[in-house]
Design a protein around this motif. Structure first.
Motif, PDB file in Angstrom:
ATOM      1  N   LEU A 121       0.826  -1.213   0.000  1.00 21.80           N
ATOM      2  CA  LEU A 121       0.000   0.000   0.000  1.00 21.80           C
ATOM      3  C   LEU A 121       0.855   1.256   0.000  1.00 21.80           C
TER       4      LEU A 121
ATOM      5  N   ASP B   3       2.174   2.115  -3.287  1.00 22.56           N
ATOM      6  CA  ASP B   3       1.152   2.415  -4.293  1.00 22.56           C
ATOM      7  C   ASP B   3       1.016   1.286  -5.314  1.00 22.56           C
TER       8      ASP B   3
ATOM      9  N   ASP C  44      -0.598  -1.838  -7.483  1.00 22.07           N
ATOM     10  CA  ASP C  44      -1.871  -1.990  -8.180  1.00 22.07           C
ATOM     11  C   ASP C  44      -2.847  -2.803  -7.326  1.00 22.07           C
ATOM     12  N   THR C  45      -4.134  -2.583  -7.586  1.00 22.76           N
ATOM     13  CA  THR C  45      -5.160  -3.328  -6.864  1.00 22.76           C
ATOM     14  C   THR C  45      -5.003  -4.832  -7.084  1.00 22.76           C
TER      15      THR C  45
ATOM     16  N   ARG D 101      -7.885   3.047  -0.142  1.00 21.86           N
ATOM     17  CA  ARG D 101      -6.558   2.606   0.267  1.00 21.86           C
ATOM     18  C   ARG D 101      -6.159   3.119   1.647  1.00 21.86           C
ATOM     19  N   ARG D 102      -6.518   4.350   1.965  1.00 18.78           N
ATOM     20  CA  ARG D 102      -6.118   4.886   3.268  1.00 18.78           C
ATOM     21  C   ARG D 102      -6.807   4.125   4.393  1.00 18.78           C
TER      22      ARG D 102
ATOM     23  N   GLN E  27      -5.276   0.678   4.703  1.00 23.33           N
ATOM     24  CA  GLN E  27      -3.978   0.740   5.388  1.00 23.33           C
ATOM     25  C   GLN E  27      -4.170   0.826   6.896  1.00 23.33           C
TER      26      GLN E  27
ATOM     27  N   GLY F  38       0.193  13.171   2.049  1.00 27.66           N
ATOM     28  CA  GLY F  38       1.329  12.247   2.105  1.00 27.66           C
ATOM     29  C   GLY F  38       2.028  12.298   3.438  1.00 27.66           C
TER      30      GLY F  38
ATOM     31  N   ASP G  99      -0.213  10.689   6.065  1.00 30.08           N
ATOM     32  CA  ASP G  99      -0.186   9.222   5.983  1.00 30.08           C
ATOM     33  C   ASP G  99       1.088   8.666   6.620  1.00 30.08           C
TER      34      ASP G  99
END
Length: 416
Positions: free
Chosen positions: A219, A222, A224-225, A269-270, A273, A317, A320
């Motif tokens: 994650l 970054d 890919d799914t 995604r956040r 995570q 960023g 995170d």
């Protein structure tokens, strides 16, 4: 921008646990600037005012959730009218050992109890006749176990138990002390054994935890799914939990989630995570959100994220990475490994790695702010603040209460 004296207050907290090592309450550590309570009447009143505001404007009551907050009360504060503004159902007034048991003090405590406040007596190491009347009024007795031998502690507990008081063992630093206090009938516990990372017993990472940390690395990179989906597939239990959470509290949408890729997209995604980071600490235990270490980790991460946003508004960023540094900072306590061993395979950003391993950079300073506020260490807190001039007392107070509230909400969601 300067802040008024009444705003110079920092909120620290230490968990208080029950016999099952589940969270019972927090001791709230209020500090006015670089001082403790001011040495003048106006200063005491200002502190009382800020504490009262903390339960309204800052929302500490909401942040505590179902848990109470223990508040230290010295002699001057005891007689402040502002004390009565506190929500009596949300606090325990902890009468400090420095308060003399004068007739006026006893009468004031009697009035506070009649008004619905719960009283506790702090740092008891022996039963002095002069404290008999005050002891009769309190519901909770906090016993400082550090200066007492095993025999002395046993003798003191035997004298206290017939009085019908709830006994709280404070400054518990080891499992041996914890087990002794359990046998002696203590029902509440507080100390570094439960909440200081370097003392909590740990274990090596198991396969599931390694998978979680690999997913976090993907994650942060970054990925890919499709890569995330592939990494999740070997973990059926984790997959089911992810789908369940996304379908219920995580997504807030009406459509049903049927695939991993869809769940990742909907959850975001956040949020994914954060969920993974919290699961590392949960370690598959039932009711893991009652674990003080997990709660500290969640609160640290959220606090650092909020403070990073104060420093650089709109820099998601940095926020995170601050969250990652905060929640990872307690990993050595959980897994009995050094921080260097833990971060080596994760491919973390340089500033996150430097903060965790060396305490350097802006994230390192944020981490020190978080750690020092937990224990009310004003010297370390002020030193860290000097490195980050963009942060003030109001911002820290607001962020601390929001972080604790967020951690409590996480606990409620995961118990559904």
């Amino acid at each position: 921008m300067s802040e008024s004296a009444a705003d110079q207050l920092f909120l620290g907290r230490q968990p208080i646990l029950d016999r099952d090592q589940q969270l019972f309450a927090y001791e709230l550590l209020f500090r006015s600037g670089s001082q403790n309570f001011a040495d003048v009447t106006d200063g005491v009143q200002a502190t009382a005012t800020v504490i009262a505001n903390a339960f309204t404007e800052l929302g500490v009551a909401a942040a505590l959730g179902k848990h109470r907050g223990f508040i230290n009360v010295d002699e001057q504060f005891l007689f402040s009218d502002m004390l009565e503004l506190l929500p009596r159902q949300a606090v325990v007034l902890e009468i400090l050992e420095t308060v003399p048991p004068t007739p006026a003090v006893v009468e004031r405590c009697r009035a506070l109890k009649a008004a619905g406040f719960t009283l506790a007596l702090d740092d008891v190491v022996q039963l002095e006749p002069a404290f008999a009347e005050l002891l009769a009024l309190v519901e909770i007795v906090k016993v400082d176990i550090q200066p007492l031998s095993r025999v002395q502690l046993m003798q003191l507990s035997m004298k206290l138990k017939p009085m019908g008081k709830q006994l709280l063992a404070e400054k518990v630093d080891s499992r041996e002390q914890m087990e002794q206090c359990l046998k002696l009938g203590f029902t509440l516990f507080q100390g570094y054994y439960f909440a200081k990372p370097t003392i909590i017993a740990g274990k090596k990472l198991d396969h599931s935890q390694l998978s979680l940390m690999k997913l976090m690395g993907l994650l942060l990179g970054d990925a890919d799914t499709s890569e995330l989906e592939a990494a999740l597939k070997p973990e059926p239990g984790l997959t089911v939990n992810l789908l369940r959470m996304t379908n219920s509290v995580g997504a807030g949408c009406t459509e049903r989630i049927t695939s991993l890729g869809h769940a990742i997209t909907v959850l975001g995604r956040r949020q994914l995570q954060r969920w993974l980071q919290l699961l590392v600490f949960a370690s598959g235990k039932q009711n893991a959100t009652g674990n003080p270490l997990l709660l500290m980790a969640a609160t640290r991460g959220r606090l650092m994220e909020l403070l990073a946003d104060e420093l650089s508004p709109g820099d998601s960023g940095l926020a995170d990475r601050a969250f990652m540094a905060g929640i990872m900072s307690l990993m050595p306590a959980l897994v009995a490994q050094t921080m260097e061993e833990i971060v080596a395979p994760l491919g973390l950003a340089g500033d996150v790695r430097d903060a965790l391993c060396h305490g350097s950079g802006r994230l390192g300073a944020l981490l020190r702010i978080t750690e020092s506020s937990e224990g009310g260490n004003m010297q370390d807190l002020n030193a860290a603040l000097a490195e980050l001039p963009g942060l003030g007392a109001k911002a820290i107070n607001r962020a601390q209460t929001m972080a604790l509230q967020w951690a409590n909400e996480i606990g409620r969601e995961q118990s559904l």
